[in-house]
Design an enzyme around this catalytic site. Structure first.
Site, short mmCIF file in Angstrom:
data_model
loop_
_atom_site.label_atom_id
_atom_site.label_comp_id
_atom_site.label_asym_id
_atom_site.label_seq_id
_atom_site.Cartn_x
_atom_site.Cartn_y
_atom_site.Cartn_z
N GLY A 18 -0.56 0.45 9.08
CA GLY A 18 0.55 0.80 8.21
C GLY A 18 0.45 0.05 6.89
O GLY A 18 0.63 0.61 5.82
N ASN A 20 -3.02 -8.75 2.63
CA ASN A 20 -3.98 -9.48 1.78
C ASN A 20 -3.22 -10.29 0.73
O ASN A 20 -2.32 -9.77 0.07
CB ASN A 20 -4.91 -8.52 1.05
CG ASN A 20 -5.36 -7.38 1.93
OD1 ASN A 20 -6.02 -7.60 2.92
ND2 ASN A 20 -4.93 -6.17 1.58
N HIS A 72 8.32 -7.33 5.53
CA HIS A 72 7.38 -7.85 6.54
C HIS A 72 6.13 -8.43 5.87
O HIS A 72 5.73 -9.57 6.14
CB HIS A 72 7.00 -6.70 7.49
CG HIS A 72 6.00 -7.05 8.55
ND1 HIS A 72 6.33 -7.11 9.88
CD2 HIS A 72 4.68 -7.35 8.49
CE1 HIS A 72 5.27 -7.44 10.59
NE2 HIS A 72 4.23 -7.59 9.77
N GLU A 73 5.54 -7.66 4.96
CA GLU A 73 4.29 -8.12 4.33
C GLU A 73 4.53 -9.31 3.41
O GLU A 73 3.68 -10.19 3.29
CB GLU A 73 3.62 -6.97 3.56
CG GLU A 73 3.30 -5.73 4.41
CD GLU A 73 2.51 -6.02 5.68
OE1 GLU A 73 1.68 -6.95 5.66
OE2 GLU A 73 2.74 -5.33 6.69
N HIS A 103 4.52 -12.55 5.26
CA HIS A 103 3.17 -13.03 5.55
C HIS A 103 2.59 -13.87 4.42
O HIS A 103 1.67 -14.66 4.64
CB HIS A 103 2.22 -11.85 5.76
CG HIS A 103 2.26 -11.26 7.14
ND1 HIS A 103 2.26 -12.02 8.28
CD2 HIS A 103 2.28 -9.97 7.56
CE1 HIS A 103 2.28 -11.21 9.34
NE2 HIS A 103 2.30 -9.97 8.92
ZN LIG Z 1 2.21 -8.12 9.93
#
Ligand SMILES: [Zn+2]
Length: 679
Positions: free
Chosen positions: A103, A107, A139-140, A143
């Site tokens: 999905g 990076n 969500h990203e 990270h």
């Molecule tokens: Zn994730």
């Protein structure tokens, strides 16, 4: 052509017919986060403080990046404040990629997304898409700190990245859009998925040994994302949100630009909260499964007994002892850590005997008869909060599926939910009844279930109607689609006629269907349709200007009743008109279509090699397709399925296959149990 990497470009030189790009040096980082992209890009740019934020799209799409740009800036600032640490890179690119197996991928400084998860068009995009874009961006971004700034030491702690991102995604989006009731949705979808998978004996502990790449891929599953997210939610309740946040801050500060293990995080949160975090967390992440707590009333005490919850009981797999944060009562009751197999709790007279109110801890409950019937009127008159109402019937239904209770008990209990207006219970009872209907679809007793389900869904529909009301609740918008679709599949003639009418008007360009309803209307047109409907839908597919709209049509052409038309759909998805990243959706849909049951297995066997070539080695789509086998197969096919995959090994799907076979056994046994109750 332009090139993009994790860091800003510092120079571009032409040498012959080539361009030579140089990017500035990254901080110390993990290799799995490196990004290099080359293409014809369009940019939508803005600044947040000194950080350059860009939405990157293919040509002609940048105007659809406005929502994403706005959300990225809002969330990024919020994360900086929450973690107490600035975003560490000078730029952040959010890149929409046309073909992408996963999905999205985090990076560092150059996050990639499927187009459908980043691009938003207010004319054609649905409410669900808007919410999903917000969740995945959130969500990203999580990270960028959790995973990128501090990376796990080894893949066994992968879950920590994904659980955190899942949990934080909901937390941050909820802060901006409280009207979306995201935590309720989290319980229904994430906790629901986690408990469904973790109730299998073929599940795995959150913290699992990983030795080779194919094993890494298998743990990108609901245990790492959803169960992990639920365990973190439980932890935050247990230590308090301030200690949780401070613990995170000190962990991220101490290990930035380094590697760390889960234990380091428990140490940090343990220190700030002065609670036994390490031993509590280890009991949840090192052990497979989760507990079922039996609750019995004995005089003025509640006696609680824990054992592992299994959908398919098996003496060999019953071991397990968890450290469970327990509450008794509904009005801010104190939390006690249950560490023994059996413990008793005193029950004062005025206290309502609800254990684990608001489902803060991750376990299921089985109340004794007397307690359960004393709680039913409190559901009916809304004395219990929406999560407790949801949870009571949810646990009861699952216990029925595990074979330890008769379904009539569940159906009697859900009488209390016919006036329910809250999303959580409405959606869950609806899902359960739909499951019952589909599993008994080809049985003689299906009419009994159909009638019960019909009454329930009709009730919901009378409240929701066909069209969105002004300022209606976000979750009502989400629920409407399911309700109309299921009513259609229950053969409600009025619904089918109206869907037909709307579909015709849409095809003739007389009245375009709103994005929130179009997939449902297309699907029911197919359910009730013929060859001409198929052609009309394919035309809509070809005409669609975005992937999102194409996907809606692709989902709809899986709802035909005629096997010949379903074969046509299956033929169509193997053409170049359907991107290989989208193959799982139609296969799962047809697998779940009661009229597609017979054709799926022969088709899958015949096309397995071709499918594998299409999505390529090691693609997570393979796992989703293997899992879909449980939607149509029964236990007499087990051997054949096993043999097929022995002859056609698909590395990285071994665990999924074992789980699928277990699900098949559970469904078959449940159906047999239903037969004895209805006949
Ligand atoms: Zn994730």
């Amino acid at each position: 052509m332009t090139a993009i990497s994790n860091m800003p470009q510092i120079s571009k030189k032409k040498t012959g017919n080539k361009n030579h790009y140089t990017f500035s040096q990254t901080p110390i980082m993990s290799t799995y986060l490196i990004y290099l992209g080359v293409g014809e890009f369009e940019f939508l740019s803005s600044k947040l403080g000194k950080v350059l934020v860009r939405i990157v799209t293919t040509k002609g799409n940048k105007s659809k990046g406005k929502l994403a740009l706005d959300l990225t800036k809002k969330f990024l600032r919020y994360y900086e404040t929450y973690f107490g640490i600035k975003y560490p890179l000078p730029k952040l690119d959010m890149i929409a990629v046309p073909d992408f197996a996963a999905g999205a991928m985090e990076n560092w400084g150059a996050i990639t997304f499927r187009e459908t998860i980043l691009l938003y068009d207010s004319k054609t995009s649905s409410t669900k898409t808007k919410q999903y874009i917000a969740e995945v961006i959130s969500h990203e971004l999580a990270h960028q700190w959790f995973g990128n700034l501090v990376t796990m030491k080894w893949w066994n702690d992968l879950w920590l990245n994904e659980s955190f991102a899942t949990y934080m995604a909901t937390k941050i989006v909820d802060a901006f859009y409280p009207q979306w009731d995201l935590w309720d949705q989290f319980l229904e979808s994430s906790m629901g998925a986690a408990m469904a998978l973790d109730g299998l004996k073929t599940s795995h502990p959150i913290d699992v040994k990983v030795r080779k790449p194919s094993e890494i891929r298998e743990i990108f599953d609901s245990i790492s994302y959803d169960k992990g997210g639920c365990i973190l939610r439980m932890l935050e309740y247990y230590v308090g949100s301030k200690n949780f946040k401070n613990g995170l801050h000190s962990y991220l500060t101490k290990y930035k630009y380094k590697n760390a293990a889960g234990q380091d995080l428990w140490n940090s949160i343990g220190k700030t909260s002065k609670k036994p975090v390490q031993s509590m967390m280890n009991s949840w992440i090192k052990q497979i499964g989760f507990p079922l707590v039996n609750v019995e009333k004995k005089n003025s005490k509640l006696v609680l007994t824990q054992k592992r919850f299994l959908l398919e009981e098996d003496k060999k797999h019953q071991k397990g002892l968890w450290q469970i944060p327990i509450t008794v009562g509904t009005k801010n009751p104190p939390t006690k850590l249950m560490i023994k197999k059996t413990e008793s709790f005193s029950l004062q007279k005025q206290i309502i005997p609800v254990v684990n109110s608001s489902k803060k801890s991750f376990f299921r409950i089985r109340y004794d008869e007397e307690l359960l019937s004393s709680l039913k009127p409190l559901v009916e008159n809304n004395t219990l909060n929406n999560i407790d109402r949801w949870n009571l019937q949810n646990d009861l239904f699952t216990i029925c599926v595990s074979g330890n209770e008769n379904i009539s008990k569940y159906l009697d209990f859900t009488d209390a939910y016919h006036q329910e207006k809250n999303y959580l219970s409405s959606a869950n009872v609806a899902n359960n009844l739909n499951f019952l209907y589909l599993i008994s679809f080809h049985e003689t007793f299906v009419d009994d279930i159909k009638q019960y389900a019909y009454d329930y869904f009709r009730n919901l529909f009378d409240r929701l109607g066909w069209d969105a009301k002004k300022n209606e609740k976000h979750t009502d918008t989400l629920l409407r689609g399911t309700v109309i679709l299921v009513l259609g599949k229950l053969e409600d003639q009025e619904i089918l006629d109206e869907a037909e009418r709307r579909f015709d008007a849409h095809v003739k360009n007389k009245k375009i269907i709103k994005p929130d309803l179009s997939e449902v209307v297309f699907s029911l047109a197919a359910w009730n349709g013929n060859e001409q409907t198929f052609e009309k839908l394919i035309k809509l597919y070809r005409k669609a200007s975005t992937q999102e709209v194409k996907l809606r049509v692709l989902g709809a052409i899986c709802y035909f009743k005629d096997e010949k038309l379903l074969f046509k759909t299956l033929k169509f998805i193997l053409t170049n008109e359907v991107r290989s990243q989208n193959l799982a959706l139609p296969i799962i849909r047809i697998a779940g279509n009661p009229y597609g049951k017979k054709i799926m297995w022969p088709w899958l066997k015949k096309n397995w090699r071709l499918l594998n070539q299409k999505f390529g080695h090691g693609n997570p789509i393979a796992n989703r397709i293997v899992a879909s086998i449980s939607l149509f197969a029964n236990d007499t096919m087990q051997k054949e399925i096993k043999n097929f995959f022995k002859k056609n090994p698909t590395p990285g799907t071994e665990m999924t296959l074992a789980q699928t076979l277990e699900r098949i056994r559970i469904h078959s046994r449940f159906l047999k149990h239903l037969k004895t109750q209805f006949q």
